[in-house]
Design a protein around this motif. Structure first.
Motif, short mmCIF file in Angstrom:
data_model
loop_
_atom_site.label_atom_id
_atom_site.label_comp_id
_atom_site.label_asym_id
_atom_site.label_seq_id
_atom_site.Cartn_x
_atom_site.Cartn_y
_atom_site.Cartn_z
N LEU A 61 -71.06 21.57 -54.21
CA LEU A 61 -70.63 21.17 -52.88
C LEU A 61 -71.57 20.10 -52.34
N PRO A 62 -71.07 19.18 -51.51
CA PRO A 62 -71.94 18.12 -50.99
C PRO A 62 -72.94 18.67 -49.98
N ASP A 63 -74.06 18.02 -49.88
CA ASP A 63 -75.08 18.41 -48.90
C ASP A 63 -75.04 17.40 -47.75
N ALA A 64 -73.94 17.43 -46.99
CA ALA A 64 -73.78 16.49 -45.88
C ALA A 64 -72.71 17.02 -44.95
N ASP A 65 -72.90 16.76 -43.66
CA ASP A 65 -71.88 17.12 -42.69
C ASP A 65 -70.69 16.16 -42.81
N ALA A 66 -69.60 16.51 -42.16
CA ALA A 66 -68.41 15.66 -42.19
C ALA A 66 -68.71 14.31 -41.54
N LEU A 67 -68.01 13.29 -41.99
CA LEU A 67 -68.21 11.94 -41.46
C LEU A 67 -67.90 11.88 -39.96
N ASP A 68 -66.80 12.51 -39.54
CA ASP A 68 -66.41 12.50 -38.13
C ASP A 68 -66.04 13.92 -37.72
N SER A 69 -66.98 14.62 -37.14
CA SER A 69 -66.75 16.01 -36.75
C SER A 69 -65.98 16.13 -35.44
N SER A 70 -65.66 14.99 -34.79
CA SER A 70 -64.92 15.05 -33.53
C SER A 70 -63.43 15.23 -33.72
N LEU A 71 -62.92 14.96 -34.92
CA LEU A 71 -61.48 15.11 -35.16
C LEU A 71 -61.10 16.59 -35.17
N LYS A 72 -59.94 16.90 -34.61
CA LYS A 72 -59.42 18.26 -34.58
C LYS A 72 -58.35 18.38 -35.65
N VAL A 73 -58.76 18.92 -36.81
CA VAL A 73 -57.88 19.05 -37.96
C VAL A 73 -57.67 20.53 -38.22
N VAL A 74 -56.39 20.98 -38.26
CA VAL A 74 -56.11 22.40 -38.43
C VAL A 74 -55.21 22.62 -39.64
N VAL A 75 -55.36 23.81 -40.20
CA VAL A 75 -54.52 24.29 -41.28
C VAL A 75 -53.91 25.61 -40.84
N PHE A 76 -52.60 25.77 -41.02
CA PHE A 76 -51.94 27.05 -40.80
C PHE A 76 -51.59 27.61 -42.17
N ASP A 77 -52.26 28.71 -42.56
CA ASP A 77 -52.03 29.22 -43.91
C ASP A 77 -52.47 30.68 -43.99
N GLY A 78 -52.81 31.10 -45.20
CA GLY A 78 -53.04 32.51 -45.47
C GLY A 78 -54.47 32.98 -45.28
N GLY A 79 -55.37 32.08 -44.82
CA GLY A 79 -56.74 32.50 -44.59
C GLY A 79 -57.69 32.05 -45.68
N LEU A 80 -58.97 32.32 -45.46
CA LEU A 80 -60.02 32.00 -46.43
C LEU A 80 -60.70 33.29 -46.85
N GLY A 81 -60.96 33.40 -48.13
CA GLY A 81 -61.56 34.63 -48.61
C GLY A 81 -63.05 34.53 -48.90
N ALA A 82 -63.62 33.38 -48.61
CA ALA A 82 -65.05 33.18 -48.89
C ALA A 82 -65.62 32.24 -47.84
N ARG A 83 -66.93 32.22 -47.73
CA ARG A 83 -67.60 31.39 -46.74
C ARG A 83 -68.20 30.12 -47.34
N ASP A 84 -67.79 29.80 -48.55
CA ASP A 84 -68.37 28.63 -49.22
C ASP A 84 -68.12 27.33 -48.45
N THR A 104 -57.26 29.08 -49.35
CA THR A 104 -58.49 28.43 -49.80
C THR A 104 -58.19 27.14 -50.55
N GLU A 105 -57.18 27.17 -51.39
CA GLU A 105 -56.84 25.97 -52.17
C GLU A 105 -56.27 24.87 -51.28
N VAL A 106 -55.46 25.22 -50.32
CA VAL A 106 -54.94 24.22 -49.39
C VAL A 106 -56.08 23.58 -48.62
N THR A 107 -57.01 24.40 -48.15
CA THR A 107 -58.16 23.87 -47.40
C THR A 107 -59.06 23.03 -48.29
#
Length: 728
Positions: A264-287, A312-315
């Motif tokens: 996994l990358p060691d960097a925050d998102a380029l633009d954390s101000s964007l509001k991006v949402v996913v409607f799906d089945g949830g995440l099973g891990a905190r990775d 998780t795969e969609v995200t």
């Protein structure tokens, strides 16, 4: 070293308002005389009144019932649709549905033969009002304008119970149903009457779960098969249909790959101000927790491993994209994601899908969403004649143009008998519906499982496009920590977030504001489609994977964004930059108009409330040449001539010799309607529109710099600091 050429972001400086051409289409010849109309229609009108009188009061709220009135195919334009005669008789038009009819007579020159597209109007009122309509038909004292409206009608009949029963095949004694009711969700008198009548029919309704949209109420329930016909006699009902199964667009395969997963990358998102949402089945891990927050409703705490793996795969696809074979570290995310768990184990016992839909509705209703992805929904092919709750809900939220939502079209593309057609809500005209391509390479086609079009009209070109979704032979590789590393998957579920990632990344990179509609237009404008591809399979083409492709131009081209407003009833003249080139140079113009639009869910045939009529003038005022036309939309549906005007996307490419272009421009008329009828333009707000126009040389002659020197009012977009684009 100079950077790549950036697209031009303020093309609206080349646009201005002009006086609308006062030309008109003239009067149409009527297919029937008033005497012929009387002979053809009087029995049908009388039959509606008689049928209403025979119904028990509990089946006809407020004493009203509904007739189906078929308008002749020649009179479907908003200026020709009959309305005044119904109002005069005390009747209301509730909505419409498309139909194919063979008229008994047609006064048009070169009238087509055989079945033609027509509209069936749902017209409501008491038996006395329908008798008044019949009296007006037969009376010589009826105003000539109202007599003319009768002459536009092809047929009249009562809306029988059988007309309301849709897709209820099977032998099950208890049928899970969805009801569609003409009315308002706040009309307690109507809803109380409906619930009381349903109880007499042994029908259990989920009234607490109802969804209201303008003109319609959707509600789940359960009915005894033997009582369906009685239940369907309730006169405010539009449709009763079987509840579909939920689709998660599950992949046919999910294979764990043994190769080492990249870090996994060691960097925050380029633009954390964007509001991006996913409607799906949830995440099973905190990775993914550095870039992703999961919101879990209390009732969905218990869930299923398949739901979590899918979510998780969609995200993962949205955050990191497809994993390259030689990657050692995943790329830095462009944005953060909020993952809304939209379903869980409780939904498996509550099969109506309304809880899932209402969760999504609540998030969108709260606003403040820039981008969203939906890779689940009802598993059924769209229906041209009947609106769907999911589609109506999404189009209502997206009509303001604030949110770009991608919707997966479904994975039943290899199902026969037309059941492989796109699934709701991928038919939403304000969403970007995404199918799956079978390859990322130069040669590609629709993946066999990806649902195909056409969509409804308006909204005919669906899917809007495709992105690589994986195949059994060439799976899409994603990081899934739940599976222990890399997985190979296939499905439109994963093509959809890949497309959204491209659009949202372009927003994150650009310092110049790019609206949701602009990004939707850019995705369509830059979609790649070979001549052999059928738009019913791939829409406008395969979407680009890299945001750079949306934001840059080659030396041989210039791409201009126009973001403006046009008054209802007004005309804009939009100039196209023409390069100073030698005679004999071939030029190509590619143009994409796009807008978000309020809709009338009860009127599928007149679904969109706004439309654009575009005329291309290659040499300025006084000239014209074919550009946008119905040729973009010809299908087996044989669309009426003006249908393309009401599409929310117009897209075309045309070639010209340089000496054919002088002061080239588009003249754009904005038309508005409501329920297919004329409106007062002064009461309609201006329509925000987007035009993307690319001018390029056919043999690669450079023009970017010469265009910038000739049109000094134009300026390239600006990028965020420290962003490097690879160019072209």
């Amino acid at each position: 070293m100079p950077g790549p050429n950036l697209l031009i972001g303020n093309g609206e400086v080349l646009a201005g308002t002009i006086q609308r051409d006062g030309g008109g289409g003239g009067k149409k010849a009527y297919p029937y005389t008033i005497q012929q109309a009387r002979e053809r229609l009087r029995q049908g009108i009388a039959g509606i009144a008689d049928a209403l009188d025979q119904l028990p009061d509990v089946a006809k709220p407020r004493g009203e019932g509904t007739g189906l009135i078929t308008v002749h195919p020649a009179f479907l334009a908003k200026t020709q649709m009959p309305a005044g005669v119904f109002r005069r008789a005390g009747l209301r038009t509730l909505g419409s549905r498309p139909a194919m009819v063979t008229p008994m007579n047609d006064a048009r020159v070169n009238a087509p033969s055989g079945p033609q597209p027509a509209a069936e109007l749902y017209v409501c009122g008491t038996s006395e009002a329908f008798r008044q309509l019949g009296n007006m038909l037969m009376s010589d004292s009826t105003a000539k304008t109202h007599q003319d409206e009768f002459c536009r009608l092809e047929a009249v009949r009562f809306l029988a119970p059988a007309d309301r029963l849709v897709r209820l095949e099977g032998q099950d004694a208890q049928v899970p149903i969805e009801v569609v009711l003409h009315g308002d969700s706040g009309d307690t008198v109507l809803l109380d009457a409906f619930e009381a009548y349903a109880n007499t029919c042994g029908v259990q309704l989920g009234r607490k779960k109802l969804l209201g949209v303008p003109g319609l109420v959707f509600m789940p329930g359960t009915a005894s098969r033997t009582d369906l016909a009685k239940f369907a006699s309730f006169t405010a009902l539009r449709a009763v249909r079987r509840l579909p199964a939920l689709r998660l667009n599950r992949p046919v395969i999910r294979q764990r790959l043994t190769v080492q997963a990249p870090a996994l990358p060691d960097a925050d998102a380029l633009d954390s101000s964007l509001k991006v949402v996913v409607f799906d089945g949830g995440l099973g891990a905190r990775d993914f927790s550095r870039w992703c927050k999961e919101i879990v409703p209390a009732e969905l705490d218990a869930t299923h491993a398949d739901y979590l793996s899918h979510g998780t795969e969609v995200t993962s696809a949205l955050l990191f994209g497809a994993v390259e074979h030689d990657a050692t570290t995943l790329p830095r995310p462009y944005f953060d994601v909020v993952h809304h768990r939209a379903l869980g184990l409780n939904d498996e016992h509550d099969v109506d899908l309304y809880d899932c839909m209402r969760r999504i509705d609540a998030v969108l209703r709260a606003g403040d969403v820039d981008f969203a992805n939906l890779s689940l929904g009802p598993r059924l092919a769209i229906d041209d004649g009947q609106p769907h709750a999911w589609t109506s809900m999404l189009d209502g939220h997206l009509a303001q143009g604030h949110t770009l939502m991608t919707v997966a079209v479904g994975n039943d593309g290899n199902v026969s008998d037309g059941m492989g057609r796109i699934q709701p809500p991928a038919d939403a005209v304000n969403a970007l519906s995404v199918g799956a391509a079978d390859s990322r390479e130069f040669m590609w086609n629709r993946a066999s499982y990806s649902c195909y079009g056409p969509g409804r009209s308006p909204g005919l070109v669906k899917p809007d496009g495709v992105a690589f979704g994986g195949t059994e032979q060439q799976p899409l590789v994603l990081l899934n920590p739940l599976a222990g590393g890399l997985t190979g998957v296939q499905g439109t579920s994963f093509a959809s977030p890949l497309a959204l990632r491209t659009a949202a990344a372009a927003r994150a990179i650009s310092a110049t504001p790019l609206s949701a509609t602009t990004l939707r237009a850019l995705m369509i404008h830059h979609a790649d489609r070979f001549q052999g591809h059928d738009s019913r399979d791939v829409g406008w083409g395969r979407f680009p994977e890299a945001p750079d492709d949306l934001l840059t131009c080659g030396d041989h081209e210039v791409c201009v964004i126009y973001q403006g407003h046009i008054e209802a009833g007004g005309t804009m003249r939009i100039g196209i930059p023409v390069p100073p080139v030698a005679l004999g140079v071939g030029l190509t113009i590619k143009a994409t108009f796009c807008f978000a639009c309020p809709v009338d869910p009860a009127d599928p045939i007149n679904y969109t409330r706004h439309g654009l009529t575009v005329v291309f003038r290659p040499r300025g005022a006084g000239s014209s040449a074919p550009f946008f036309s119905t040729g973009n939309y010809d299908t087996e549906q044989d669309l009426r001539a003006d249908a393309y005007k009401w599409e929310t996307v117009l897209h075309k490419t045309a070639n010209f010799a340089a000496d054919q272009l002088l002061d080239a421009c588009f003249d754009v008329d904005h038309g508005a309607r409501e329920h297919g009828l004329k409106v007062d333009n002064s009461e309609v707000p201006p329509l925000p529109y987007v035009l993307i126009a690319t001018v390029s040389t056919q043999k690669g002659e450079p023009i970017y710099q010469s265009i910038m020197q000739k049109y000094r009012a134009l300026a390239p977009i600006q990028l965020r600091e420290r962003v490097q684009l690879r160019g072209r």
